[in-house]
Design an enzyme around this catalytic site. Sequence first.
Site, mmCIF file in Angstrom:
data_model
loop_
_atom_site.group_PDB
_atom_site.id
_atom_site.type_symbol
_atom_site.label_atom_id
_atom_site.label_comp_id
_atom_site.label_asym_id
_atom_site.label_seq_id
_atom_site.Cartn_x
_atom_site.Cartn_y
_atom_site.Cartn_z
ATOM 1 C CE LYS A 71 -4.142 -1.568 2.565
ATOM 2 N NZ LYS A 71 -5.051 -1.077 3.586
ATOM 3 C CG ASP A 108 -7.996 1.368 3.869
ATOM 4 O OD1 ASP A 108 -9.105 0.401 3.590
ATOM 5 O OD2 ASP A 108 -7.188 0.968 3.822
#
Length: 281
Positions: A71, A108
């Site tokens: 990520k 997220d």
Amino acid sequence: MIATGETRLAGVVGWPVSHSRSPRLHGYWLEHYAIDGAYLPLGVDPRHVETALRALPLLGFRGVNVTVPHKEEALGVVDRVDDMAARIGAVNTIVIDAQGRLEGRNSDGFGFMENLRHGAPGFDASRGAAVVLGAGGAARAVVAALLEAGTPELRLINRTRERAEKLAGDMGGAVRVENWQDRDQVLQDAALLVNTTTLGLTGHAPLDLNLDRLPGEAVVNDIVYLPLRTPLLDDAARRGNPVVDGLGMLLHQARPGFEAWFGRDPEVTQELRDFVAADLE
Ligand code: ATR
């Protein structure tokens, strides 16, 4: 499914990728909405992240999710990074445009807020203080989302204080770093408590936290979803606090990517929750 030349392609890039629930989740939606699309697990060795991501437009992919441990690296590979991903310092969704350019996003925080919105319908982040435990990647997304939602005071607590201070410095805004030893006391007057540490996760120690000072109406959310009912959520529910488990964050964070690649904002239903949960234990 039988793929054709028209089939829309997406997937998840990670290493290892076999633990990812995303293929199950997106596969459910593709089937449910009868969309001509495929969502594949793409195991990419850490040595080849840039090469693999750069190859995606050449292979006709519309985009991918990015998971552990890629990520942060993905942030430096993509052509454009949106504000949220820049603030969080990580990319979990890549959308490829018609010219083959990669845009890095992070959903997220969106998943976290949507999970709260559905799991605790009356909750308004702008009305009271939030306590966030932990300062890892998940905490960065939670803190960014809460600040964006107007949380007036955010108390951030991590075992390693310096990491919390770094996070607070990166985010700016109303973040106050507290000491890990004072975690019972800082619950005073809070409207929200979020655990983003790995404590309570299956195979890890439970979170050692005394909830006596937490107001009875404060919402308690654990982003750990293995088990679905962590000891923290059990404790909170026993004293009557509204509780929200972590599975919804996983489900809702997937929506923006699905919509960008496959053209439809998919619904998070009880049937989907059960379908994904059935595969967890
Ligand atoms: P993620 O990116 O998924 O959030 P992470 O970066 O590994 O995962 O972060 C894990 C979090 O759990 C951290 O806040 C970590 O605290 P440290 O920064 O001090 O390591 C916290 N954590 C893990 N084990 C812990 C323990 N035994 N006691 C307290 N906090 C713990």
